[in-house]
Design an enzyme around this catalytic site. Sequence first.
Site, PDB file in Angstrom:
ATOM      1  N   GLU B  95       6.989  -7.107 -12.115  1.00 47.52           N
ATOM      2  CA  GLU B  95       6.330  -8.311 -11.601  1.00 47.52           C
ATOM      3  C   GLU B  95       5.675  -9.069 -12.747  1.00 47.52           C
ATOM      4  O   GLU B  95       4.943 -10.013 -12.528  1.00 47.52           O
ATOM      5  CB  GLU B  95       5.309  -7.948 -10.536  1.00 47.52           C
ATOM      6  CG  GLU B  95       4.197  -7.021 -11.031  1.00 47.52           C
ATOM      7  CD  GLU B  95       2.930  -7.240 -10.244  1.00 47.52           C
ATOM      8  OE1 GLU B  95       2.935  -6.863  -9.079  1.00 47.52           O
ATOM      9  OE2 GLU B  95       1.970  -7.787 -10.800  1.00 47.52           O
ATOM     10  N   CYS B 127       5.503  -3.609  -6.818  1.00 50.85           N
ATOM     11  CA  CYS B 127       5.564  -2.355  -7.559  1.00 50.85           C
ATOM     12  C   CYS B 127       6.810  -1.530  -7.270  1.00 50.85           C
ATOM     13  O   CYS B 127       6.916  -0.402  -7.755  1.00 50.85           O
ATOM     14  CB  CYS B 127       4.315  -1.521  -7.294  1.00 50.85           C
ATOM     15  SG  CYS B 127       2.818  -2.306  -7.898  1.00 50.85           S
ATOM     16  N   THR B 168      -7.504  -0.675 -13.027  1.00 47.14           N
ATOM     17  CA  THR B 168      -6.302   0.164 -12.936  1.00 47.14           C
ATOM     18  C   THR B 168      -5.032  -0.472 -13.494  1.00 47.14           C
ATOM     19  O   THR B 168      -4.077   0.236 -13.792  1.00 47.14           O
ATOM     20  CB  THR B 168      -6.027   0.546 -11.464  1.00 47.14           C
ATOM     21  OG1 THR B 168      -5.973  -0.652 -10.683  1.00 47.14           O
ATOM     22  CG2 THR B 168      -7.100   1.474 -10.929  1.00 47.14           C
ATOM     23  N   ARG B 214      -8.967  -3.885   1.648  1.00 49.75           N
ATOM     24  CA  ARG B 214      -8.665  -2.652   2.380  1.00 49.75           C
ATOM     25  C   ARG B 214      -7.327  -2.701   3.108  1.00 49.75           C
ATOM     26  O   ARG B 214      -6.735  -1.661   3.415  1.00 49.75           O
ATOM     27  CB  ARG B 214      -9.783  -2.373   3.395  1.00 49.75           C
ATOM     28  CG  ARG B 214     -10.986  -1.646   2.802  1.00 49.75           C
ATOM     29  CD  ARG B 214     -12.159  -1.677   3.764  1.00 49.75           C
ATOM     30  NE  ARG B 214     -11.818  -1.056   5.056  1.00 49.75           N
ATOM     31  CZ  ARG B 214     -11.927   0.254   5.295  1.00 49.75           C
ATOM     32  NH1 ARG B 214     -12.331   1.074   4.347  1.00 49.75           N
ATOM     33  NH2 ARG B 214     -11.618   0.737   6.473  1.00 49.75           N
ATOM     34  N   THR B 216      -4.655  -3.306   1.907  1.00 50.16           N
ATOM     35  CA  THR B 216      -3.600  -2.726   1.054  1.00 50.16           C
ATOM     36  C   THR B 216      -3.375  -1.242   1.379  1.00 50.16           C
ATOM     37  O   THR B 216      -2.398  -0.660   0.938  1.00 50.16           O
ATOM     38  CB  THR B 216      -3.970  -2.819  -0.452  1.00 50.16           C
ATOM     39  OG1 THR B 216      -5.220  -2.159  -0.649  1.00 50.16           O
ATOM     40  CG2 THR B 216      -4.076  -4.260  -0.894  1.00 50.16           C
ATOM     41  N   HIS B 249       4.214   6.272  -5.413  1.00 54.73           N
ATOM     42  CA  HIS B 249       3.591   5.151  -6.132  1.00 54.73           C
ATOM     43  C   HIS B 249       2.101   5.460  -6.292  1.00 54.73           C
ATOM     44  O   HIS B 249       1.487   6.074  -5.412  1.00 54.73           O
ATOM     45  CB  HIS B 249       3.794   3.839  -5.372  1.00 54.73           C
ATOM     46  CG  HIS B 249       3.094   2.690  -6.036  1.00 54.73           C
ATOM     47  ND1 HIS B 249       3.261   2.414  -7.368  1.00 54.73           N
ATOM     48  CD2 HIS B 249       2.201   1.780  -5.566  1.00 54.73           C
ATOM     49  CE1 HIS B 249       2.507   1.372  -7.688  1.00 54.73           C
ATOM     50  NE2 HIS B 249       1.859   0.975  -6.617  1.00 54.73           N
ATOM     51  N   ASN B 281      -2.409   2.201 -13.233  1.00 58.12           N
ATOM     52  CA  ASN B 281      -1.275   1.848 -12.379  1.00 58.12           C
ATOM     53  C   ASN B 281      -0.275   1.027 -13.173  1.00 58.12           C
ATOM     54  O   ASN B 281      -0.571  -0.104 -13.559  1.00 58.12           O
ATOM     55  CB  ASN B 281      -1.793   1.047 -11.179  1.00 58.12           C
ATOM     56  CG  ASN B 281      -0.669   0.566 -10.276  1.00 58.12           C
ATOM     57  OD1 ASN B 281       0.485   0.960 -10.447  1.00 58.12           O
ATOM     58  ND2 ASN B 281      -1.010  -0.271  -9.321  1.00 58.12           N
ATOM     59  N   SER B 311       4.200  -3.890  -2.759  1.00 58.48           N
ATOM     60  CA  SER B 311       3.468  -4.734  -1.809  1.00 58.48           C
ATOM     61  C   SER B 311       4.372  -5.835  -1.287  1.00 58.48           C
ATOM     62  O   SER B 311       5.267  -6.316  -1.969  1.00 58.48           O
ATOM     63  CB  SER B 311       2.248  -5.353  -2.495  1.00 58.48           C
ATOM     64  OG  SER B 311       1.289  -4.350  -2.709  1.00 58.48           O
TER      65      SER B 311
END
Lengths: 138, 361, 390
Positions: B95, B127, B168, B214, B216, B249, B281, B311
Amino acid sequence: MIIMTRKLVAENWRLEKARYALVGNFCKKCLGYHFPKKQLCLRCKTSEHLEEYKFKHEGKLLEWTKIYDPAKGFDFAGPYYYCIVELEEGIKITTQLKYVTDEGRLKYGMKVKLVFRRLFSHGNEGLNTYGFKAVPVY
Amino acid sequence: MSSKEIKDIGIVGYGVYIPKYRISVDEIAKMWHDNGPMMAKTLNVTEKSVPDLDEDTITISVMAARNALARADRGDNTKNNELLSKLGAIYVGSESHPYAVKPSAVTVGEAIGATPVMTAADIEFACKAGTAGLQNVIGLVKSQEIEYGLAIGTDCAQGRPGDQLEYTAGAGGAAFIMGTENIIAKLEGMYSFTTDTPDFWRREHARYPSHAGRFTGQPSYFRHTLSATKGLLEKLDLSIDDFDRVSFHQPNGRFPIAAAKRLSIPYEKLEDSLCVTKIGNTYSAASMVGFARQLDMAEPGERILICSYGSGAGSDAFSFVVTEEIISRRNLAPVTDDYIEDKAMLSYAHYAKHRGKIMMS
Amino acid sequence: MANPILDKVAIVGYEMTDFGDLYEMGIADMSNMAINGALRKAGVDSNEVDALYVGNAGSGQFLGQEHLGCLIASESGIYTNATSIEASGASGTAAMRIVTHGILSGYMERVVVVGVEKMTSLNKSADTQEALATSLDTIWESSMGATLPGNFALMAKAHMREYGTTREQMAQVAVKNHDHARLNPRAQFSNKLRIESVLNSKVLADPINIFEGCAASDGAAAIVMMAPDVAESYDSEPVFLRQSHQTHDYLSLQQRPNLHELRSVRKGAEMGYKKLNITAKDISFAEVHDVYTIAEILAIEALGLVAPGEGGKATEEGKTSLNGEIPVNTSGGLKARGYPIGASGVAQVIEIMDQFKGNAGERQLKDIEWGLAQSLGGAGGTSVVSFFSR
């Protein structure tokens, strides 16, 4: 007014194989290596015996300097180390030397390997150009 | 192309690359007057990787691809050219491609010497772009359109300064060469679960991604990860106990642990994949780097589950069985820990410079 | 110059502008002053000039102006053939050298050589550095991050490693040349330079500091060259260019077998000594290309004025000072007299003329027989070594 060689799209394209993959050539007649590649062997004056050759990404460090006053376009990276590396095949190249955290550990003749990095880019809208840089192997 | 029957498809080479620089969660927290130790504990992340000034997803892809090639040619350089001439596809999933228009995959192809008779494309699916590329390659190899294919998951992730993501968002890449001969890990099957779930996005020209906090979690990461994993088990008629190792992931150090728990997977089977605690991440690379580290440690015969999450949202799950080949091949290139352990710490100021947060003009 | 005894070219008139920030003059203005000043001193009418050669290194880079031959000739009132010669820092002496071909073949009798550069045009020093770096291999050096001082730094490191040359010895080159420039009213810098100031100045590329290099400079220098028989009617005691050799090494440093010597300079010097049947010991004084301090050390070794590896020590011991065994850069050199690139080679010749003609004022040398000028293109890819006598 200054024409910056490294902004020339067609020139950079022409050099891709050499910069990306260290493609040069080898003359089967005089057993000499060429980097960057030559259209004619400088000794034999012919292309007849030339074949493409990919140089190994390893060599030894010869001279180096820390450039505090960076070349235009490299100011963001300054100061940086700039060096001459002799590849295993005996051909020498000039490049930047990365990850010199302790200059005292650099030694003439020490092993270096070549990594793939962005050589330069042109603002937010221009092209990036990629190629090799050296990393010391302690 | 001969139409001989394909017995097995699998990984013939894999390689990772992680930039050398790190910034600690503590250092970022200091910048924003946040509680560093608490943040590190909450996220289960202590440091994250940061690309060098001259690194981006293209350079990371090339380094990872070279490592994958070193394993694919079985230590025999002379095999290199033959393999490259048969490498028919390169997909780079990210991305954070350096260009909006101009493929990263062509530079990778040129740099490893696989051009010009090959197909290539960049893939974006947050991701899970890397595993989407892996699926494409598998399809082409399985249909015998190509003999070898290269899929890369890589990112130099950006987090908005001060945002939770900044703690992250890391950098790294993993490359997998798929083929039918001299397989390191045999593919058993794959399964995907995809919906339109907008938990995280970045609009064209936007510098940083946005996310829905949240949201996510449960409807996004967990629903898709768990559904894809369960779907794969059902499809292959396997139970979770049949797996020796897993890689999910890893948006932070807590989500994959929670997912494993909900699937009744013992922590030990997940543990070796948890690179996120030390490198953050790595987005499109995250589940693939975790998988690569599992391969670094796996014994022949072990079954490994990899399940990505992207996502937007979707998960791709795969099952692989490790072969005897792993023994002779894994040390032909640096292993994941070689990169994780070779690090240099940055201050927030230098981190800001590395991530282009200082404007020169 | 086929016959070293008979073949020689006379230098009759000469003139140069001040070197430094000449903001009020364009490149043609400066050239006009130097050219017509030299013609006036020679007593030659501009109509009698057979050709004009312009030595210039970077007007395309600094000013976006090429086609200098035409521009400078027409703006100087010289309506004859005019050509610009580019050989980086050796442009001026390369132009002078080419004139010998025309005169010795009998094809020309009176020729003007002007060296000129306008370097203060660019806003940023990084742009000036970029222009200078076009004298390197722009693909395999400059585009990899090389700078001109960076390349000389590599050479300095090699020299230090090979011979134990010290930072102090290099710095002494700058100190000495500033001392000389204090006696030269035309010099760009007339300040006393202390060795500590050099060593504590900003690092450009380790081990080269900013006070070891030259500043951007504007200036023009011109000489009138003639066939010896023609010269007789203008000057009863002309000074002659006796030999001039242009030699090369690889453009990029990485192709050279070693970096602790200037092979191009050594080759040119050896050719000259051999043809003239003299040795380095016969040289009374020299103007050399001290673009960075290490370059002077490398030059005096390559010219044989000192033994290989002894350049730093000789400088430290004062051997190359005005009162030393072999005075080097009595003008102040590129360092202190100034280095408008294309003009500097011709300015070296003018210092040699001043010394032979007894016009050197406080820096006048006595009992001189042979004068030598050495200029360099880029980081030593081109060298021009020229020998002068009465």
